[in-house]
Design a protein around this motif. Structure first.
Motif, mmCIF file in Angstrom:
data_model
loop_
_atom_site.group_PDB
_atom_site.id
_atom_site.type_symbol
_atom_site.label_atom_id
_atom_site.label_comp_id
_atom_site.label_asym_id
_atom_site.label_seq_id
_atom_site.Cartn_x
_atom_site.Cartn_y
_atom_site.Cartn_z
ATOM 1 N N UNK A 35 18.860 52.535 76.563
ATOM 2 C CA UNK A 35 18.858 53.932 77.271
ATOM 3 C C UNK A 35 19.251 54.506 78.075
ATOM 4 N N UNK A 36 20.024 53.335 78.722
ATOM 5 C CA UNK A 36 20.118 53.904 80.473
ATOM 6 C C UNK A 36 21.802 53.982 80.770
ATOM 7 N N UNK A 37 22.570 55.157 81.117
ATOM 8 C CA UNK A 37 23.463 54.766 80.984
ATOM 9 C C UNK A 37 24.177 54.152 81.972
ATOM 10 N N UNK A 38 23.286 53.902 83.462
ATOM 11 C CA UNK A 38 23.647 53.207 84.083
ATOM 12 C C UNK A 38 23.618 51.871 84.035
ATOM 13 N N UNK A 39 22.925 51.099 83.274
ATOM 14 C CA UNK A 39 22.599 50.078 82.567
ATOM 15 C C UNK A 39 22.490 50.125 81.436
ATOM 16 N N UNK A 40 24.481 49.873 80.720
ATOM 17 C CA UNK A 40 23.964 49.701 79.412
ATOM 18 C C UNK A 40 24.105 48.212 78.544
ATOM 19 N N UNK A 41 23.405 47.985 77.246
ATOM 20 C CA UNK A 41 23.520 46.482 76.479
ATOM 21 C C UNK A 41 25.078 45.900 77.138
ATOM 22 N N UNK A 42 25.028 44.591 77.652
ATOM 23 C CA UNK A 42 26.138 44.044 77.585
ATOM 24 C C UNK A 42 26.413 42.754 76.336
ATOM 25 N N UNK A 43 27.317 43.236 75.736
ATOM 26 C CA UNK A 43 28.062 43.090 74.733
ATOM 27 C C UNK A 43 28.838 41.946 74.517
ATOM 28 N N UNK A 44 29.247 42.018 76.003
ATOM 29 C CA UNK A 44 30.168 40.978 76.080
ATOM 30 C C UNK A 44 32.266 41.689 75.489
ATOM 31 N N UNK A 45 32.863 40.200 75.108
ATOM 32 C CA UNK A 45 34.143 40.584 74.651
ATOM 33 C C UNK A 45 34.006 40.533 73.200
ATOM 34 N N UNK A 46 34.424 41.670 72.434
ATOM 35 C CA UNK A 46 35.204 42.150 71.322
ATOM 36 C C UNK A 46 35.196 40.629 70.154
ATOM 37 N N UNK A 47 35.154 40.234 69.252
ATOM 38 C CA UNK A 47 35.994 39.504 68.267
ATOM 39 C C UNK A 47 36.896 39.995 67.497
ATOM 40 N N UNK A 48 38.124 39.092 67.446
ATOM 41 C CA UNK A 48 39.625 39.915 66.603
ATOM 42 C C UNK A 48 38.346 39.803 65.520
ATOM 43 N N UNK A 49 38.777 41.482 65.008
ATOM 44 C CA UNK A 49 38.084 42.013 63.646
ATOM 45 C C UNK A 49 36.902 42.709 63.677
ATOM 46 N N UNK A 50 35.865 42.367 62.938
ATOM 47 C CA UNK A 50 35.039 43.096 62.877
ATOM 48 C C UNK A 50 34.062 42.479 63.987
ATOM 49 N N UNK A 51 33.182 43.404 64.672
ATOM 50 C CA UNK A 51 32.007 43.670 65.755
ATOM 51 C C UNK A 51 31.380 44.610 65.031
ATOM 52 N N UNK A 52 30.192 44.339 64.525
ATOM 53 C CA UNK A 52 28.980 45.036 64.181
ATOM 54 C C UNK A 52 27.479 45.446 65.236
#
Ligand SMILES: [Ca+2]
Ligand SMILES: [Ca+2]
Ligand SMILES: [Ca+2]
Length: 208
Positions: A35-52
């Motif tokens: 919930x912290x804009x200065x420390x967002x959850x890091x999801x990494x690089x999106x895959x090709x296509x869908x990312x849910x």
């Protein structure tokens, strides 16, 4: 170089991202998103296509602490973010008039107090079409923005690092959002060759 070898090389180039598994974050499995804009959850690089991305935000009946969900992701080079599609949105109160807030910024953080550096921001939810239907094309809403001040953008989002923030102030919302990436269209080698041939032909005609 034989054609078969060229085709094999092209296939090898396309493989690394194309074969990646779809990225998912489900709060019931992976935990609450930051919930912290200065420390967002890091999801990494999106895959090709869908990312849910799926979870819960806001608060039950507007009481108690408001749960914001903020995550950071990268769009790989050679890809565009071509869709942010809302595939599920349900208010705990049952309200069909609910509107939540969303914002996107470039880079590793997002300012939750000052929208001037937001790439865009907008309201989303059931209220958007006045008929109780969920407005599903969140990228179009953001493209039409910013609704509350910010920079603005047009079209798909280009490769880079982004932070996305969703917030609800008066209800508890269950949501599922699909971030869609697509390869940046490039002219096929065959059509490039044709263009080259056509160009030469035009040149020779002009010189006659
Ligand atoms: Ca949450
Ligand atoms: Ca959260
Ligand atoms: Ca725009």
């Amino acid at each position: 170089m034989p054609v078969s070898r060229i085709l094999a090389l092209l296939a090898a180039l396309a493989l690394p991202l194309g074969s990646a598994q779809a990225l998912t974050w489900d709060e019931t499995i992976n935990g609450d998103l930051s919930g912290d804009g200065t420390a967002p959850t890091l999801l990494g690089t999106l895959s090709s296509g869908d990312n849910l991305i799926s979870g819960t935000m806001g608060s039950l009946n507007g009481t108690g602490p408001l749960d914001a969900d903020i995550w950071n992701f990268t769009v790989a080079s050679g890809y565009d973010l071509t869709g942010i599609n809302l595939t599920y949105y349900k208010a705990a109160s049952g309200s069909l008039l609910n509107e939540s807030f969303m914002a996107i910024a470039t880079g590793g953080s997002i300012d939750q107090n000052d929208p001037s550096n937001h790439l865009s921001n907008a309201l989303w939810g059931y209220g958007q079409d006045s008929f109780g239907n969920t407005y599903t094309d969140l990228l179009a809403l953001l493209d039409a923005g910013p609704a509350f001040g910010g920079i603005g953008f047009n079209g798909p989002l280009t490769p880079g690092n982004y932070t996305f923030w969703i917030q609800e102030g008066s209800d508890q919302i269950n949501y599922k959002i699909d971030f869609v990436t697509s390869p940046v269209p490039v002219p096929e080698p065959g059509s490039l060759l044709l263009l080259g041939v056509a160009g030469l032909w035009t040149l020779r005609r002009r010189r006659r």
